[in-house]
Design a protein around this motif. Structure first.
Motif, PDB file in Angstrom:
ATOM      1  N   ALA B   2       0.832  -1.183   0.000  1.00 16.77           N
ATOM      2  CA  ALA B   2       0.000   0.000   0.000  1.00 16.77           C
ATOM      3  C   ALA B   2       0.871   1.239   0.000  1.00 16.77           C
ATOM      4  N   GLY B   3       0.386   2.260  -0.702  1.00 16.93           N
ATOM      5  CA  GLY B   3       1.088   3.527  -0.737  1.00 16.93           C
ATOM      6  C   GLY B   3       0.593   4.431   0.371  1.00 16.93           C
ATOM      7  N   VAL B   4       0.918   5.709   0.270  1.00 23.09           N
ATOM      8  CA  VAL B   4       0.450   6.707   1.222  1.00 23.09           C
ATOM      9  C   VAL B   4      -1.033   6.975   0.936  1.00 23.09           C
ATOM     10  N   SER B   5      -1.842   6.938   1.975  1.00 19.32           N
ATOM     11  CA  SER B   5      -3.254   7.238   1.783  1.00 19.32           C
ATOM     12  C   SER B   5      -3.631   8.484   2.579  1.00 19.32           C
ATOM     13  N   GLN B   6      -4.604   9.225   2.055  1.00 18.90           N
ATOM     14  CA  GLN B   6      -5.059  10.439   2.705  1.00 18.90           C
ATOM     15  C   GLN B   6      -6.582  10.470   2.688  1.00 18.90           C
ATOM     16  N   THR B   7      -7.141  10.896   3.806  1.00 21.20           N
ATOM     17  CA  THR B   7      -8.586  11.047   3.897  1.00 21.20           C
ATOM     18  C   THR B   7      -8.939  12.344   4.594  1.00 21.20           C
ATOM     19  N   PRO B   8     -10.045  12.979   4.200  1.00 18.63           N
ATOM     20  CA  PRO B   8     -10.862  12.628   3.041  1.00 18.63           C
ATOM     21  C   PRO B   8     -10.183  13.036   1.739  1.00 18.63           C
ATOM     22  N   SER B   9     -10.742  12.619   0.637  1.00 12.75           N
ATOM     23  CA  SER B   9     -10.205  13.021  -0.659  1.00 12.75           C
ATOM     24  C   SER B   9     -10.540  14.482  -0.930  1.00 12.75           C
ATOM     25  N   ASN B  10     -11.741  14.858  -0.548  1.00 15.05           N
ATOM     26  CA  ASN B  10     -12.201  16.233  -0.692  1.00 15.05           C
ATOM     27  C   ASN B  10     -12.903  16.647   0.589  1.00 15.05           C
ATOM     28  N   LYS B  11     -12.711  17.929   0.943  1.00  9.07           N
ATOM     29  CA  LYS B  11     -13.368  18.453   2.135  1.00  9.07           C
ATOM     30  C   LYS B  11     -13.839  19.872   1.839  1.00  9.07           C
ATOM     31  N   VAL B  12     -15.149  20.086   2.014  1.00 12.22           N
ATOM     32  CA  VAL B  12     -15.705  21.424   1.854  1.00 12.22           C
ATOM     33  C   VAL B  12     -16.155  21.886   3.227  1.00 12.22           C
ATOM     34  N   THR B  13     -15.754  23.076   3.606  1.00 18.10           N
ATOM     35  CA  THR B  13     -16.113  23.602   4.909  1.00 18.10           C
ATOM     36  C   THR B  13     -16.430  25.083   4.795  1.00 18.10           C
ATOM     37  N   GLU B  14     -16.988  25.620   5.846  1.00 13.47           N
ATOM     38  CA  GLU B  14     -17.308  27.037   5.860  1.00 13.47           C
ATOM     39  C   GLU B  14     -16.230  27.811   6.606  1.00 13.47           C
ATOM     40  N   LYS B  15     -16.077  29.031   6.223  1.00 13.45           N
ATOM     41  CA  LYS B  15     -15.111  29.924   6.868  1.00 13.45           C
ATOM     42  C   LYS B  15     -15.336  29.924   8.371  1.00 13.45           C
ATOM     43  N   GLY B  16     -14.225  29.784   9.110  1.00 14.80           N
ATOM     44  CA  GLY B  16     -14.308  29.793  10.559  1.00 14.80           C
ATOM     45  C   GLY B  16     -14.393  28.422  11.197  1.00 14.80           C
ATOM     46  N   LYS B  17     -14.654  27.397  10.412  1.00 12.32           N
ATOM     47  CA  LYS B  17     -14.773  26.043  10.949  1.00 12.32           C
ATOM     48  C   LYS B  17     -13.395  25.410  11.157  1.00 12.32           C
ATOM     49  N   TYR B  18     -13.419  24.290  11.917  1.00 19.96           N
ATOM     50  CA  TYR B  18     -12.213  23.518  12.204  1.00 19.96           C
ATOM     51  C   TYR B  18     -12.203  22.271  11.318  1.00 19.96           C
ATOM     52  N   VAL B  19     -11.037  21.919  10.763  1.00 22.07           N
ATOM     53  CA  VAL B  19     -10.936  20.718   9.935  1.00 22.07           C
ATOM     54  C   VAL B  19      -9.726  19.880  10.334  1.00 22.07           C
ATOM     55  N   GLU B  20      -9.842  18.595  10.100  1.00 23.56           N
ATOM     56  CA  GLU B  20      -8.744  17.661  10.314  1.00 23.56           C
ATOM     57  C   GLU B  20      -8.523  16.863   9.039  1.00 23.56           C
ATOM     58  N   LEU B  21      -7.286  16.759   8.630  1.00 23.12           N
ATOM     59  CA  LEU B  21      -6.915  15.994   7.445  1.00 23.12           C
ATOM     60  C   LEU B  21      -5.974  14.877   7.899  1.00 23.12           C
ATOM     61  N   ARG B  22      -6.228  13.676   7.401  1.00 20.78           N
ATOM     62  CA  ARG B  22      -5.489  12.516   7.888  1.00 20.78           C
ATOM     63  C   ARG B  22      -4.548  11.970   6.830  1.00 20.78           C
ATOM     64  N   CYS B  23      -3.396  11.485   7.294  1.00 20.76           N
ATOM     65  CA  CYS B  23      -2.410  10.872   6.404  1.00 20.76           C
ATOM     66  C   CYS B  23      -1.942   9.555   7.003  1.00 20.76           C
ATOM     67  N   ASP B  24      -1.977   8.503   6.193  1.00 23.45           N
ATOM     68  CA  ASP B  24      -1.511   7.184   6.602  1.00 23.45           C
ATOM     69  C   ASP B  24      -0.280   6.843   5.754  1.00 23.45           C
ATOM     70  N   PRO B  25       0.914   6.866   6.332  1.00 26.85           N
ATOM     71  CA  PRO B  25       2.128   6.694   5.514  1.00 26.85           C
ATOM     72  C   PRO B  25       2.374   5.231   5.147  1.00 26.85           C
ATOM     73  N   ILE B  26       3.370   5.024   4.343  1.00 32.87           N
ATOM     74  CA  ILE B  26       3.794   3.675   3.994  1.00 32.87           C
ATOM     75  C   ILE B  26       4.375   3.017   5.244  1.00 32.87           C
ATOM     76  N   SER B  27       4.004   1.768   5.469  1.00 34.79           N
ATOM     77  CA  SER B  27       4.462   1.053   6.650  1.00 34.79           C
ATOM     78  C   SER B  27       5.991   1.006   6.694  1.00 34.79           C
ATOM     79  N   GLY B  28       6.554   1.368   7.837  1.00 32.15           N
ATOM     80  CA  GLY B  28       8.001   1.346   7.993  1.00 32.15           C
ATOM     81  C   GLY B  28       8.681   2.673   7.709  1.00 32.15           C
ATOM     82  N   HIS B  29       7.944   3.606   7.126  1.00 33.05           N
ATOM     83  CA  HIS B  29       8.522   4.926   6.871  1.00 33.05           C
ATOM     84  C   HIS B  29       8.448   5.767   8.145  1.00 33.05           C
ATOM     85  N   THR B  30       9.606   6.185   8.636  1.00 34.05           N
ATOM     86  CA  THR B  30       9.630   6.954   9.875  1.00 34.05           C
ATOM     87  C   THR B  30       9.485   8.450   9.627  1.00 34.05           C
ATOM     88  N   ALA B  31       9.790   8.888   8.422  1.00 42.83           N
ATOM     89  CA  ALA B  31       9.688  10.309   8.108  1.00 42.83           C
ATOM     90  C   ALA B  31       8.369  10.595   7.410  1.00 42.83           C
TER      91      ALA B  31
END
Lengths: 114, 117
Positions: B2-31
């Motif tokens: 598996a490669g690097v995965s990111q979720t969500p693919s798209n995120k629409v939000t309104e000005k002033g809101k809080y968002v979180e973006l997730r990244c799942d790296p390649i297994s074994g990659h420390t950086a």
């Protein structure tokens, strides 16, 4: 600080022909690496080719080759026998040895005409 | 694998809101790295993790941006009080540990496109 400049916003090439993308960079580092990345519409950056600055020999990967001119701080990419799948944004990037941040140019869009 | 995965693919939000973006790296990659790519531009560095710690956060634009990697694997980029200027594609990359004179190849995920209305 490092800077990377790509002066061609867009390049068009006929299928099976050759196209060359320009890249110039500036760095105060003595040891660094240069890269060309491809970014298709899927957004995922794919490494095309890599050059270590201490190597004089130009890197080659199948149909992709570079012309690395260290004194001129130039790093161009040549795509030979262009294919429809080569159509994408291409980014030139640099990183200092043992560094952690890639510095990218503004990109060149490559269009391939059938 | 598996490669690097990111979720969500798209995120629409309104000005002033809080968002979180997730990244799942390649297994074994420390950086792990975060970059931001504004429309029509190349990616710009935001932050770099070596293991659990942020080794270089010099690219974060202001204190509304924060990132964590609590267990040295998955990372979350957090943006508070979003502004329209935060709209961009946020790219995550991972690599083997940087050491000596070798800068290991960074493998990128597909990015999260953030749109702030």
């Amino acid at each position: 600080a490092q800077t990377v400049t790509q002066s061609q916003p867009e390049m068009s090439v006929q299928e099976a022909e050759t196209v060359t993308l320009s890249c110039t960079y500036d760095t105060s580092e003595s040891d660094y690496y240069l890269f060309w990345y491809k970014q298709p519409p899927s957004r995922q950056m794919i490494l095309v080719i890599r050059q270590e600055a201490y190597k004089q020999q130009n890197a080659t990967e199948n149909r992709f080759s570079v012309n690395f001119q260290k004194a001129a701080k130039s790093f161009s990419l040549k795509i030979s026998d262009s294919q429809l799948g080569d159509a994408a944004m291409y980014f030139c990037a640099s990183i200092k040895a043992a560094g952690n941040k890639l510095t990218f140019g503004g990109g060149t869009r490559v269009l391939v005409k059938p | 694998g598996a490669g690097v995965s990111q979720t969500p693919s798209n995120k629409v939000t309104e000005k002033g809101k809080y968002v979180e973006l997730r990244c799942d790296p390649i297994s074994g990659h420390t950086a792990l790295y975060w970059y931001r790519q504004s429309l029509g531009q190349g990616p710009e560095f935001l932050i770099y993790f070596q293991g659990t710690g942020a080794a270089d956060d010099s690219g974060l634009p202001n204190d509304r941006f924060f990132a964590v990697r609590p267990e040295g694997s998955v990372s979350t980029l957090k943006i508070q009080r979003t502004e329209r200027g935060d709209s961009a594609v946020y790219l995550c990359a991972s690599s083997l540990q940087v050491r000596g004179g070798a800068s290991y190849e960074q493998f990128f995920g597909p990015g999260t496109r953030l749109t702030v209305l």
